[in-house]
Design an enzyme around this catalytic site. Structure first.
Site, PDB file in Angstrom:
ATOM      1  N   ILE A  27       0.841  -1.202   0.000  1.00  0.00           N
ATOM      2  CA  ILE A  27       0.000   0.000   0.000  1.00  0.00           C
ATOM      3  C   ILE A  27       0.877   1.254   0.000  1.00  0.00           C
ATOM      4  CG2 ILE A  27      -1.878   1.235   1.155  1.00  0.00           C
ATOM      5  CD1 ILE A  27      -2.684  -1.431   2.461  1.00  0.00           C
ATOM      6  N   THR A  50      12.002  -5.074   4.700  1.00  0.00           N
ATOM      7  CA  THR A  50      11.841  -6.453   5.120  1.00  0.00           C
ATOM      8  C   THR A  50      11.506  -7.268   3.873  1.00  0.00           C
ATOM      9  OG1 THR A  50       9.443  -6.300   5.407  1.00  0.00           O
ATOM     10  CG2 THR A  50      10.812  -5.638   7.294  1.00  0.00           C
ATOM     11  N   GLU A  98       4.353  -5.135  10.182  1.00  0.00           N
ATOM     12  CA  GLU A  98       4.248  -6.533   9.774  1.00  0.00           C
ATOM     13  C   GLU A  98       2.761  -6.737   9.529  1.00  0.00           C
ATOM     14  OE1 GLU A  98       6.465  -8.869   9.158  1.00  0.00           O
ATOM     15  OE2 GLU A  98       8.151  -7.562   9.611  1.00  0.00           O
ATOM     16  N   SER A  99       2.399  -7.301   8.359  1.00  0.00           N
ATOM     17  CA  SER A  99       0.995  -7.202   7.952  1.00  0.00           C
ATOM     18  C   SER A  99       0.283  -8.517   7.655  1.00  0.00           C
ATOM     19  CB  SER A  99       0.897  -6.294   6.717  1.00  0.00           C
ATOM     20  OG  SER A  99       1.488  -6.929   5.597  1.00  0.00           O
ATOM     21  N   THR A 114       7.547  -4.352  15.639  1.00  0.00           N
ATOM     22  CA  THR A 114       7.334  -3.275  14.653  1.00  0.00           C
ATOM     23  C   THR A 114       6.008  -2.552  14.885  1.00  0.00           C
ATOM     24  OG1 THR A 114       8.771  -4.069  12.901  1.00  0.00           O
ATOM     25  CG2 THR A 114       6.822  -2.862  12.201  1.00  0.00           C
ATOM     26  N   THR A 148      -6.345  -1.222  10.393  1.00  0.00           N
ATOM     27  CA  THR A 148      -7.100  -2.286   9.728  1.00  0.00           C
ATOM     28  C   THR A 148      -8.472  -2.506  10.353  1.00  0.00           C
ATOM     29  OG1 THR A 148      -7.081  -4.681   9.396  1.00  0.00           O
ATOM     30  CG2 THR A 148      -5.819  -3.889  11.240  1.00  0.00           C
ATOM     31  N   ASP A 149      -9.374  -3.107   9.569  1.00  0.00           N
ATOM     32  CA  ASP A 149     -10.683  -3.497  10.116  1.00  0.00           C
ATOM     33  C   ASP A 149     -10.560  -4.674  11.091  1.00  0.00           C
ATOM     34  OD1 ASP A 149     -10.055  -5.464   8.215  1.00  0.00           O
ATOM     35  OD2 ASP A 149     -11.923  -5.255   7.076  1.00  0.00           O
ATOM     36  N   GLU A 150      -9.403  -5.373  11.050  1.00  0.00           N
ATOM     37  CA  GLU A 150      -9.284  -6.593  11.860  1.00  0.00           C
ATOM     38  C   GLU A 150      -9.268  -6.299  13.357  1.00  0.00           C
ATOM     39  OE1 GLU A 150      -6.700  -9.582  10.312  1.00  0.00           O
ATOM     40  OE2 GLU A 150      -6.814  -8.752   8.300  1.00  0.00           O
ATOM     41  N   TYR A 174      -1.584 -10.452  14.834  1.00  0.00           N
ATOM     42  CA  TYR A 174      -1.501  -9.267  13.965  1.00  0.00           C
ATOM     43  C   TYR A 174      -2.534  -8.226  14.389  1.00  0.00           C
ATOM     44  CZ  TYR A 174      -2.676  -6.299   9.952  1.00  0.00           C
ATOM     45  OH  TYR A 174      -2.981  -5.221   9.160  1.00  0.00           O
ATOM     46  N   LYS A 178      -1.986  -4.403  15.933  1.00  0.00           N
ATOM     47  CA  LYS A 178      -2.510  -3.182  15.305  1.00  0.00           C
ATOM     48  C   LYS A 178      -3.455  -2.460  16.274  1.00  0.00           C
ATOM     49  CE  LYS A 178      -1.922  -1.841  11.629  1.00  0.00           C
ATOM     50  NZ  LYS A 178      -0.865  -0.980  11.015  1.00  0.00           N
ATOM     51  N   PRO A 229      -4.854 -22.959  -2.602  1.00  0.00           N
ATOM     52  CA  PRO A 229      -5.202 -23.452  -1.254  1.00  0.00           C
ATOM     53  C   PRO A 229      -6.232 -22.573  -0.544  1.00  0.00           C
ATOM     54  CG  PRO A 229      -3.098 -22.308  -1.198  1.00  0.00           C
ATOM     55  CD  PRO A 229      -3.573 -22.234  -2.617  1.00  0.00           C
ATOM     56  N   PRO A 316      -5.865 -21.142  12.226  1.00  0.00           N
ATOM     57  CA  PRO A 316      -6.345 -21.124  13.615  1.00  0.00           C
ATOM     58  C   PRO A 316      -6.966 -19.760  13.947  1.00  0.00           C
ATOM     59  CG  PRO A 316      -4.022 -21.786  13.519  1.00  0.00           C
ATOM     60  CD  PRO A 316      -4.414 -21.354  12.126  1.00  0.00           C
TER      61      PRO A 316
HETATM   62  P1  NAD Z   1       3.316  -4.739   3.514  1.00  0.00           P
HETATM   63  O1  NAD Z   1       3.613  -5.880   4.413  1.00  0.00           O
HETATM   64  O2  NAD Z   1       3.144  -4.987   2.042  1.00  0.00           O
HETATM   65  O3  NAD Z   1       4.444  -3.610   3.641  1.00  0.00           O
HETATM   66  C1  NAD Z   1       4.937  -3.197   4.878  1.00  0.00           C
HETATM   67  C2  NAD Z   1       6.164  -2.308   4.615  1.00  0.00           C
HETATM   68  O4  NAD Z   1       6.650  -1.863   5.902  1.00  0.00           O
HETATM   69  C3  NAD Z   1       7.313  -3.019   3.919  1.00  0.00           C
HETATM   70  O5  NAD Z   1       7.836  -2.197   2.907  1.00  0.00           O
HETATM   71  C4  NAD Z   1       8.329  -3.242   5.023  1.00  0.00           C
HETATM   72  O6  NAD Z   1       9.666  -3.266   4.564  1.00  0.00           O
HETATM   73  C5  NAD Z   1       8.060  -2.053   5.925  1.00  0.00           C
HETATM   74  N1  NAD Z   1       8.473  -2.278   7.312  1.00  0.00           N
HETATM   75  C6  NAD Z   1       8.185  -3.356   8.088  1.00  0.00           C
HETATM   76  N2  NAD Z   1       8.739  -3.221   9.308  1.00  0.00           N
HETATM   77  C7  NAD Z   1       9.360  -2.021   9.309  1.00  0.00           C
HETATM   78  C8  NAD Z   1      10.099  -1.307  10.291  1.00  0.00           C
HETATM   79  N3  NAD Z   1      10.316  -1.823  11.511  1.00  0.00           N
HETATM   80  N4  NAD Z   1      10.596  -0.105   9.962  1.00  0.00           N
HETATM   81  C9  NAD Z   1      10.404   0.427   8.728  1.00  0.00           C
HETATM   82  N5  NAD Z   1       9.717  -0.220   7.765  1.00  0.00           N
HETATM   83  C10 NAD Z   1       9.197  -1.421   8.050  1.00  0.00           C
HETATM   84  O7  NAD Z   1       2.021  -4.065   4.124  1.00  0.00           O
HETATM   85  P2  NAD Z   1       0.797  -3.371   3.375  1.00  0.00           P
HETATM   86  O8  NAD Z   1      -0.147  -4.404   2.943  1.00  0.00           O
HETATM   87  O9  NAD Z   1       1.315  -2.390   2.414  1.00  0.00           O
HETATM   88  O10 NAD Z   1       0.128  -2.616   4.629  1.00  0.00           O
HETATM   89  C11 NAD Z   1       0.470  -1.273   4.950  1.00  0.00           C
HETATM   90  C12 NAD Z   1      -0.298  -0.851   6.196  1.00  0.00           C
HETATM   91  O11 NAD Z   1      -1.698  -1.004   5.947  1.00  0.00           O
HETATM   92  C13 NAD Z   1       0.010  -1.713   7.412  1.00  0.00           C
HETATM   93  O12 NAD Z   1       0.064  -0.877   8.532  1.00  0.00           O
HETATM   94  C14 NAD Z   1      -1.164  -2.671   7.504  1.00  0.00           C
HETATM   95  O13 NAD Z   1      -1.401  -3.069   8.837  1.00  0.00           O
HETATM   96  C15 NAD Z   1      -2.282  -1.812   6.963  1.00  0.00           C
HETATM   97  N6  NAD Z   1      -3.388  -2.561   6.339  1.00  0.00           N
HETATM   98  C16 NAD Z   1      -3.145  -3.376   5.270  1.00  0.00           C
HETATM   99  C17 NAD Z   1      -4.222  -4.053   4.671  1.00  0.00           C
HETATM  100  C18 NAD Z   1      -4.027  -4.930   3.461  1.00  0.00           C
HETATM  101  O14 NAD Z   1      -5.005  -5.497   2.960  1.00  0.00           O
HETATM  102  N7  NAD Z   1      -2.835  -5.066   2.907  1.00  0.00           N
HETATM  103  C19 NAD Z   1      -5.514  -3.923   5.186  1.00  0.00           C
HETATM  104  C20 NAD Z   1      -5.706  -3.097   6.303  1.00  0.00           C
HETATM  105  C21 NAD Z   1      -4.637  -2.400   6.854  1.00  0.00           C
HETATM  106  P1  TYD Z   2      -5.276 -12.600   3.631  1.00  0.00           P
HETATM  107  O1  TYD Z   2      -5.045 -12.124   2.233  1.00  0.00           O
HETATM  108  O2  TYD Z   2      -4.164 -13.288   4.347  1.00  0.00           O
HETATM  109  O3  TYD Z   2      -5.839 -11.370   4.449  1.00  0.00           O
HETATM  110  P2  TYD Z   2      -6.507 -11.319   5.940  1.00  0.00           P
HETATM  111  O4  TYD Z   2      -6.208 -12.565   6.663  1.00  0.00           O
HETATM  112  O5  TYD Z   2      -5.813 -10.137   6.504  1.00  0.00           O
HETATM  113  O6  TYD Z   2      -7.978 -11.102   5.693  1.00  0.00           O
HETATM  114  O7  TYD Z   2      -6.501 -13.624   3.603  1.00  0.00           O
HETATM  115  C1  TYD Z   2      -7.773 -13.243   3.090  1.00  0.00           C
HETATM  116  C2  TYD Z   2      -8.709 -14.407   3.307  1.00  0.00           C
HETATM  117  O8  TYD Z   2      -8.280 -15.495   2.484  1.00  0.00           O
HETATM  118  C3  TYD Z   2      -8.707 -14.931   4.723  1.00  0.00           C
HETATM  119  O9  TYD Z   2     -10.039 -15.330   5.071  1.00  0.00           O
HETATM  120  C4  TYD Z   2      -7.809 -16.151   4.668  1.00  0.00           C
HETATM  121  C5  TYD Z   2      -8.005 -16.675   3.259  1.00  0.00           C
HETATM  122  N1  TYD Z   2      -6.849 -17.349   2.639  1.00  0.00           N
HETATM  123  C6  TYD Z   2      -6.997 -18.610   2.063  1.00  0.00           C
HETATM  124  O10 TYD Z   2      -8.104 -19.193   2.053  1.00  0.00           O
HETATM  125  N2  TYD Z   2      -5.908 -19.197   1.503  1.00  0.00           N
HETATM  126  C7  TYD Z   2      -4.685 -18.610   1.490  1.00  0.00           C
HETATM  127  O11 TYD Z   2      -3.712 -19.224   0.987  1.00  0.00           O
HETATM  128  C8  TYD Z   2      -4.541 -17.301   2.064  1.00  0.00           C
HETATM  129  C9  TYD Z   2      -3.222 -16.599   2.068  1.00  0.00           C
HETATM  130  C10 TYD Z   2      -5.662 -16.704   2.628  1.00  0.00           C
END
Ligand code: NAD
Ligand code: TYD
Length: 384
Positions: A27, A50, A98-99, A114, A148-150, A174, A178, A229, A316
């Protein structure tokens, strides 16, 4: 190590710039690219790189003087303090985290480090920097925390969607990390008056997403002829938000949000995981029909990608359903998501097909270890 993709020129120095954390991730990189395309002010991008961070995501900015990349950890307070003093940003937009839920189940410590300690460190340095500012910079400063919504936990099938007032009930390590970071942000506003903003968004998808998350994993596995999967019965529901819509929402909140407030951002697209996977399969059947592939790429041979779907042991504590009520964003700013899931996922599949070199780069090495760790024990193929 300090890597710079450009230097502030005399011309742009002095224009208020923003500090983005985690801007080499999925993002964050989309946000940085979007910001540079539509805003005039420069960005300092602090990222630890990372496994989830990738400078290749930002290669289009290689020669753009408005983007400075700094490799570093948000937990490194001295580093953050120096960056703030040097670049004097008008805002911090905090994506670094960490996401991935599955990784948080296997190894939660890094998530606490983190997401909790890192956000705390950033808040402390932001508070010190903000306190030192004179007006009008002090009143203009914002700390925007992306969450996040989680944090809200899991919904039943008929429950109303999460609002900003839904009580927190995080279920995974996770989500708990958050939630803790959200609480710290809230406390820094309440106690110290730091002008914070928090956005809580649903599942993002789009270009540059690391192929450990559902949508890119399924696309990448499918084109490689590997099993798809699906955890449990595949009927868990997520709300899907196109990353471009999310970036626009974050910019809007940054410009117009009221300090101390939180804003829910959703895609208005609830789908079961099985629906998501089948949609991807149908799009791939059209864009890259299996029959057209040489026998080496389709050794089975199968006619449709959906025959690769494999039910595997559930995650789990797997949350059953997330849904977001983005009514506050609509009421305050007139924001709503622009992308429908069907069009957004089609664009996303096409992006991955067009960027298999990017996929090759990010899936070499440690990626295979993760796949073995997460899926090896799930007994792919027998549905247990
Ligand atoms: P991502 O895992 O793709 O990227 C995370 C980035 O943070 C990476 O570039 C990593 O190198 C960097 N990073 C990790 N630890 C770090 C540290 N200690 N110092 C500096 N940089 C560090 O994550 P994303 O999917 O882009 O998510 C971005 C944000 O949005 C996160 O805060 C996540 O919780 C939130 N979010 C993501 C989603 C989603 O669907 N991807 C949904 C809701 C919220
Ligand atoms: P994910 O993309 O890991 O996002 P989040 O757990 O943050 O919602 O997973 C989205 C949904 O897909 C979640 O219900 C778990 C499921 N999932 C699978 O069924 N198989 C997979 O291999 C992965 C990675 C996720």
């Amino acid at each position: 190590m300090r890597i710079e993709y450009g230097h502030f020129t005399e011309q742009v120095r002095g224009v208020s710039n923003i500090l983005v954390t985690g801007g080499a991730g999925f993002i964050g990189a989309n946000f940085v690219l979007d910001w540079i395309a539509v805003e005039s002010s420069p960005i300092v991008n602090l990222d630890k790189l990372t496994y989830a961070g990738n400078l290749g995501n930002l290669s289009n900015l290689k020669h753009d003087p408005r983007h400075v990349f700094v490799k570093g950890d948000i937990c490194d307070r001295a580093r953050v303090a120096r960056l703030l003093a040097e670049h004097r940003p008008s805002a911090i937009v905090h994506f670094a985290a960490e996401s991935h839920v599955d990784r948080s189940i296997h190894a939660p410590a890094e998530f606490v480090q983190t997401n909790v300690t890192g956000t705390f460190s950033l808040l402390e340095e932001a508070r010190a920097y903000w306190s030192s500012l004179a007006e009008p910079e002090k009143s203009r400063f914002r700390f925007l925390h992306v969450s996040t919504d989680e944090v809200y936990g899991s919904l039943g099938p008929d429950d109303p969607a999460f609002t900003e007032n839904t009580p927190y009930a995080p279920n995974s390590p996770y989500a708990a990390s958050k939630a803790a970071s959200d609480h710290l942000v809230r406390a820094y506003h309440h106690t110290y008056g730091l002008p914070t903003l928090t956005t809580n968004c649903s599942n993002n998808y789009g270009p540059f997403q690391f192929p450990e998350k559902l949508i890119p994993l399924m696309i990448v596995n499918a084109v490689q002829g590997r099993p798809l999967p699906v955890y449990g019965d595949g009927l868990n529901v997520r709300d899907w938000l196109y990353v471009g819509d999310h970036c626009a929402a974050v910019r809007l909140v940054l410009h117009k949000g009221r300090p101390g407030e939180t804003y829910n951002v959703g895609g208005n697209s609830e789908k079961t995981n099985l629906e998501v996977v089948k949609t991807i399969c149908t799009i791939l059947d059209e864009l890259r029909p299996l029959r057209s592939l040489p026998i080496t790429h389709n050794p089975s041979p199968i006619a449709r990608y959906s025959s690769l779907v494999t039910f595997v042991r559930d995650r789990p504590g797997h949350d059953r359903r997330y849904a977001m009520d983005a009514g506050k964003m609509a009421a305050e700013f007139g924001w709503k998501p622009g992308e429908r899931f069907e069009t957004g996922v089609r664009k996303t599949v096409q992006w991955y097909l067009d960027h298999m070199d990017w996929v090759q780069n990010v899936t070499s090495g440690a990626y295979r270890n993760w796949i073995d760790l997460n899926y090896g024990s799930r007994k792919i193929g027998n549905g247990e």
